[in-house]
Scaffold this active site. Structure first.
Site, PDB file in Angstrom:
ATOM      1  CB  SER A 153      -8.419   0.906   5.758  1.00 28.35           C
ATOM      2  OG  SER A 153      -9.077   2.145   5.724  1.00 28.35           O
ATOM      3  CB  SER A 160      -8.119   3.659   2.787  1.00 28.90           C
ATOM      4  OG  SER A 160      -7.276   3.013   3.720  1.00 28.90           O
ATOM      5  CE  LYS A 176      -3.969   1.915   2.604  1.00 26.49           C
ATOM      6  NZ  LYS A 176      -4.846   1.731   3.783  1.00 26.49           N
TER       7      LYS A 176
END
Lengths: 474, 447
Positions: B149, B125, B50
Site C-alpha cells: 500500500s 491504499s 494518511k
C-alpha cells in the site's frame, strides 16, 4: 445409582497494580470509565503491552499446585461481540497456557484425602461491566483488561461437597500466595461449574451442563445439588436426551433452581487464532527461580502445626483453612500460650462472638489482644470464666485487655499469704472433715477447695488454693 | 516542490509561507481529492498524513463511514516523533477504506485521481499520500503498507515509497488492518528524503510489543558508491506487462553501469503468496475491525436493540470490500477450517521467509517489479480477484517482514510512471537506501 461428575472453572482476578495490557490501575470503585486508556477502550491504533507482573503470579500459582509452568506461552484472540468487550475479542491463552497439569489435595472431615487434577491455568483479560437501568444500558470499562487467571480442573469431583472442598482449598491457596483478593462477592473469584451424571461404573462422560457465576460456596453447593437432581429426574423419567443439553444455566437463588441462559442454537464459534500484537510470554530462569519461592501453603502449614503444636488434624485444618486465620493464630502464639487454648479462644470464643459483617480481620480484638487474654488465663491472673466476660467487652469496644480486667475487678487473688489465711480458717472450722480426709476419704478435697473459693468470693486462683490445701492437709 | 532535506533548513517564517501556499494550492485542485482535509499541528515542515494514523484532535477515520465523527484523542508514536523532529502533520490524505484495496476507490470520501492521468487510479491504499506528493501538493507524506500500500501507489504516481522492516516503525496509533504485516513508511520525492523521514519515524517503541529494539539511523551515512550484489528474478517477471519488463531491463542496465553485480535468482511461484497473504491478512483484519461496533465511538446506526445496534452499525458503516474481507477472515478462522486455511497459510509464510533468506545468503538486494502494470484506469479491475492478483509483487515482502523501496524508473509508452522495488534483508535499511540512491542517480528519472 448415579455418579456425579463435576469440573470447575475458576476466574481469579490477579491483584496486580496495573491492568494486563496497559498501565491503567486495577482499583475498584472508581467513577465509571475513569481507569481507561486507548488500549483498554480499544481505540483505533492502540496496542497491548504485556504486564510481566502477571507472569510472576502465574509462576507462584503453578508452583503451588505442583504444575508444569511453561517457560514460553502464547496469547490468542477469542472473538465474540458484547458491549463490555471493547475490542470484541478477548486476549487469552488457548493453545499454550502458562500453567498445565497441576494437582490439588482436598481434605475430608473424616481425615481422608483426595487429589483433584488441574488441567490448566491460563492468563486472560477481563471484560468491563454492563449496567442495566430500565430502558438504557450503560457500559463501565474500568474492569476491562484486568488480569485473570482462569483455573480449569479435570472433571474429578464426584459430589457437591467435593466441589466446595476443592474451591475452598483453591481459594485458600490463592490467598496464601496473595495473588488475588479472591473476594467472591466483588467478583474477584468467579466460579463456573460443569455438571453431568452417569450410571455408576460407566466410564464415559455424558452431557455436561455449565452453571455460571455463582457467588458463594453455599450457593455453589446448592446449585450443584439442584442441577444433579434435575438431571437424575430427567434420566429416571426417560427424558434425559431431550431435556439435558449442553448449555449454560443460571442459578436462581430465590427460586432455588437452575435455568437455561442461552439456547444451544447460539453456540458460539470463538474463531481463536494467535494474537499478532503480542510476542510470546517468556519466563527467564531468574524469574522462575525468584517466583517459584512461595510462602508456606495451607497443607504445609497444617502439617507443621500438627508437628510443632501437637494440634489435632481437624483443628489444624480449621486454623489453616484461611490465610487470615492462620496468621491470626500464629500472632496469638507469639504471646507464648498453648496452641490448644489459642485454638479454642480463636475458633470458639472469638468467632462465636463475631456477628454480621464482623470477622477476624476487622474486629477490635486483634491477635495480640486475644493472645494476651489467653495468657492472662494461663498465668492465673483471671479465670476462664472471667476471660469470657472480658472478651464480651473487647468485642464491643476498642479497649485493652488488662484495663478491662481491672475495670471489671476480675483479677484473681494469687497472693499466697492472703489465701493461706483463708485456708487455715477453713481447716480450723472443719476439724472433723479434716480427720475424715486424712483417714483416707480423698473425695473431701473438693469440699475444702469449694469452701476456700467461696470464702474468697471466687477471686482466688483455684490452682493456688489447690497447692496450699494439698500442703496443709498433707 | 522543495525537498524535505531543503525544507528542514527553512526558517519558521518561511515555513509559515510555505504552508499557506500549500493550503491554497490544495484548495485549487479539489478534483484530485488527495486530501480529505487540511489541518496543521505545530510550526514544523508540513508532512501529509494518511487517514489511518492517529493525530490528536483530528478526525481520523481510515477512509470509513463507520468512523465518521471520531476524533483521535492521542498521537501515534510516529506523529510524536515527527513533532519532536520539527515536522508538522499537515493534511489528512485519502485511502482505501481500512487500507483494503489497491486503487483508493473504496474510500468513503470518493476516489483520488492519478496526477499523471485523471482517468487512472493513483494506486492504493495510500493513494492520497502518493497523489499529493506527485502533484506537488506535499513535500512528503506518511503511508502504511500491509501488502504494497505504500510501494504500489508510489510506483503508479512516480514517487519514492518505502516499507520498513516489520518492527522498525512503531504501529502504535496506526489503525490496524493486519497486525503482523502493517508498517508505516515514508512517501517522498526522492530516495534521500525517504531516508530522512524514515530515520525520524523509526526506532524502538515500548508501546508496540512487536517493535524491534533497534535505533540505528541511515540518512547520515548514505553511500551510493557501495558496490552491491543484486538479484534479478527473470521467471518472476514473466507475468508483468511489457512496460514493466522494459523498465526492469533498463534498471538492470543502470545497476550494471553503476558497478553492481547482477545475479539471477528464483522465488516461489507468487500464487502461494496471494493465498497466504489473503488468509493471514483477513484473519487478522476481521478481529482488528471487530471493535467498530457502534458502542463506544464512531457512527452508530438506528436500532431497536443490541443485536440490531451491532448489525446495522456494521452493515451501514463498512463498505463492500471491507465486508468481503471480514467475511473471508471469519471463514478461515471458523472451527473446522482453521487448520486447512490459517495454519497452512502460516506454514507457507515460513517457506516464503526461508526462500528470501536463502537468496539473501548470496546477494545484498533483490530487484523486483512493484505491480504487473502501470496505473490502471478507473473501474478496469472488474472483480476482487483481479485486484488481489495485482498485488503479486508486493505482498511476499510483507509476509517475510522485509524492507523494500519503490522508486520511479521511467515512463510507459502512454506516459505513465513505472516504478520498481529493491528488497533488502530484514533490518538492512542501510543497504536498501544505498542501492536505491545509486539506482536513482544512474536512472535520473524526470517526473
Amino acid at each position: 445409582m448415579f455418579e456425579v461428575v463435576i469440573g470447575l472453572e475458576v476466574h481469579v482476578q490477579l491483584n496486580t497494580k496495573t491492568k494486563l495490557f496497559c498501565s491503567c490501575p486495577t482499583s475498584f470503585n472508581h467513577k465509571q470509565n475513569t481507569n481507561t486508556c486507548p488500549t483498554c477502550l480499544a481505540l483505533p491504533g492502540a496496542l497491548p503491552v504485556f504486564n510481566k507482573e502477571v507472569l510472576h503470579k502465574a509462576i507462584m500459582f503453578g508452583t503451588a499446585i505442583d504444575a508444569t509452568v511453561n517457560k514460553t506461552s502464547y496469547f490468542d484472540r477469542k472473538s465474540y461481540f458484547y458491549p463490555d468487550s471493547p475490542s470484541a475479542y478477548q486476549i487469552t491463552q488457548l493453545y499454550t497456557p502458562v500453567v498445565e497439569h497441576g494437582k490439588l489435595r482436598i481434605d475430608f472431615e473424616n481425615g481422608s484425602h483426595k487429589i483433584i487434577r488441574i488441567n490448566r491455568a491460563h492468563i486472560e483479560a477481563d471484560a468491563g461491566k454492563n449496567i442495566h437501568e430500565g430502558d438504557i444500558s450503560k457500559v463501565d470499562l474500568n474492569r476491562a483488561g484486568t488480569p485473570l487467571l482462569e483455573i480449569v480442573s479435570e472433571p474429578d469431583m464426584r459430589s457437591a461437597e467435593e466441589a466446595v472442598l476443592y474451591l475452598k482449598k483453591l481459594h485458600a491457596i490463592v490467598r496464601y500466595l496473595d495473588i488475588s483478593d479472591a473476594n467472591m462477592q466483588e467478583g474477584s473469584f468467579r466460579v463456573d461449574v460443569n455438571v453431568s451424571i452417569r450410571p455408576k461404573g460407566d466410564e464415559k462422560l455424558y452431557t455436561r451442563v455449565e452453571i455460571k457465576n455463582i457467588n458463594s460456596f453455599r450457593f455453589i453447593q446448592k446449585a450443584i445439588e439442584l442441577e444433579v437432581a434435575r438431571q437424575v429426574e430427567a434420566w429416571e423419567d426417560g427424558t434425559y436426551k431431550d431435556e439435558i443439553v449442553q448449555e449454560t444455566r443460571l442459578f436462581d437463588q430465590t427460586k432455588q433452581e437452575t435455568r437455561s441462559m442461552r439456547g444451544k442454537e447460539e453456540a458460539a464459534d470463538y474463531r481463536y487464532f494467535p494474537e499478532p500484537d503480542l510476542l510470546k510470554a517468556v519466563i527467564s530462569d531468574e524469574m522462575m527461580a525468584l517466583y517459584s519461592k512461595i510462602p508456606e501453603l495451607p497443607d504445609e502449614k497444617m502439617e507443621r502445626f500438627i508437628k510443632e503444636y501437637g494440634m489435632s488434624e481437624y483443628n489444624a485444618s480449621v486454623i489453616t483453612s484461611s490465610v487470615e486465620m492462620a496468621k491470626y493464630f500464629e500472632d496469638m502464639m507469639d504471646e507464648g500460650i498453648s496452641a490448644k487454648n489459642a485454638t479454642t479462644w480463636l475458633t470458639v470464643e472469638l468467632q462465636g462472638r463475631l456477628k454480621g459483617d464482623m470477622n477476624i480481620t476487622n474486629t477490635h480484638v486483634d491477635a495480640k489482644k486475644l493472645g494476651l487474654l489467653v495468657k492472662r488465663i494461663e498465668d492465673g491472673t483471671i479465670s476462664g470464666k472471667a476471660a469470657k466476660e472480658v472478651l464480651d467487652k473487647l468485642v464491643e469496644e476498642n479497649l485493652d485487655v488488662d484495663g478491662v480486667i481491672d475495670a471489671l475487678g476480675l483479677k484473681q487473688v494469687s497472693d499466697t499469704g492472703a489465701l493461706e489465711a483463708i485456708c487455715d480458717e477453713i481447716i480450723n472450722a472443719n476439724q472433723e472433715k479434716v480427720a475424715e480426709y486424712r483417714g483416707g476419704k480423698d473425695k473431701l478435697f473438693g469440699f475444702f477447695v469449694g469452701q476456700a473459693m467461696k470464702a474468697s468470693k471466687g477471686s482466688a486462683n483455684p490452682q493456688t488454693i489447690n497447692e496450699i490445701l494439698k500442703a496443709k492437709l498433707g | 516542490m522543495i525537498t524535505l532535506k531543503e525544507a528542514l533548513k527553512l526558517s519558521s517564517k518561511e515555513l509559515e509561507d510555505l504552508k499557506a501556499n500549500l493550503a491554497s494550492e490544495i484548495a485549487k485542485h479539489p478534483e484530485l481529492n488527495a486530501y480529505i482535509d487540511v489541518n496543521n499541528v505545530g510550526s514544523g515542515v508540513p508532512i501529509a498524513v494518511k487517514d489511518n494514523i492517529q493525530v490528536k484532535d483530528w478526525s481520523i477515520t481510515s477512509g470509513s463511514k463507520i468512523l465518521q465523527g471520531y476524533i483521535a484523542p492521542y498521537n501515534a508514536t510516529v506523529i510524536e516523533k515527527m513533532l519532536k523532529a520539527g515536522l508538522s502533520p499537515f493534511g489528512r490524505t485519502n485511502m482505501d477504506e481500512f487500507a483494503m484495496g489497491s486503487t483508493t476507490e473504496s474510500s468513503c470520501y470518493g476516489k483520488t485521481l492519478n496526477p499523471h492521468n485523471a482517468d487512472c487510479v493513483p494506486g492504493g491504499s495510500s493513494g492520497g499520500s502518493a497523489a499529493a506528493v506527485a502533484a506537488g501538493l506535499a513535500i512528503a507524506a506518511l503511508g502504511s503498507d500491509t501488502g504494497g500500500s505504500i510501494r504500489q501507489p508510489a510506483s503508479f504516481c512516480g514517487i519514492v515509497g518505502m516499507k520498513p522492516t516489520y518492527g522498525r516503525v512503531s504501529r502504535y496509533g496506526l489503525g490496524a488492518y493486519a497486525s503482523s504485516l502493517d508498517q508505516i513508511g515514508p512517501m517522498t520525492q526522492n530516495v534521500e528524503d525517504a531516508a530522512i523521514l524514515y530515520d525520524i519515524i523509526s526506532g524502538h517503541d515500548e508501546k508496540d510489543s512487536t517493535s524491534a529494539d533497534m535505533n540505528d539511523k541511515v540518512s547520515d551515512k548514505l553511500n551510493p558508491a557501495r558496490k552491491l550484489r543484486i538479484a534479478t528474478l527473470p521467471k518472476y517477471i514473466e507475468h508483468a506487462s511489457q512496460d514493466v519488463k522494459d523498465a526492469y531491463s533498463k534498471a538492470i542496465e543502470a545497476l550494471k553501469n553503476a558497478g553492481h553485480t547482477i545475479v539471477e535468482k528464483e522465488l516461489l511461484d507468487a500464487k502461494y503468496d496471494i493465498s497466504a497473504y489473503y488468509i493471514t491478512a483477513t484473519a487478522e483484519a476481521t478481529t482488528n475491525l471487530a471493535r467498530y461496533d457502534g458502542i463506544r465511538y464512531g457512527r452508530r446506526a438506528e436500532c431497536k436493540d443490541l443485536k440490531e445496534l451491532f448489525i446495522n452499525s456494521r452493515s451501514e458503516g463498512f463498505g463492500e470490500e471491507v465486508k468481503r474481507r471480514i467475511l473471508l477472515g471469519n471463514f478461515v478462522l471458523s472451527s473446522g477450517y482453521y487448520d486447512a486455511y490459517y495454519v497452512k497459510a502460516q506454514k507457507v509464510r515460513h517457506i516464503i521467509k526461508d526462500e528470501y533468506a536463502k537468496v539473501f545468503e548470496d546477494v545484498d538486494l533483490i530487484l523486483s517489479p512493484v505491480a504487473p502494470t502501470t496505473a490502471n484506469r478507473f473501474g478496469s479491475l472488474s472483480n476482487p480477484i483481479e485486484m488481489y492478483l495485482s498485488d503479486i509483487y508486493t505482498i511476499s515482502v510483507n509476509l517475510a517482514g522485509l524492507p523494500a523501496l519503490s522508486l520511479p524508473i521511467c515512463k510507459s509508452a502512454k506516459g505513465m510512471p513505472v516504478g520498481l522495488q529493491l528488497i533488502a534483508k530484514a533490518y538492512d535499511e542501510q543497504t536498501l537506501f544505498d542501492g536505491a540512491l545509486s539506482l536513482e542517480k544512474e536512472i535520473n528519472y524526470k517526473g
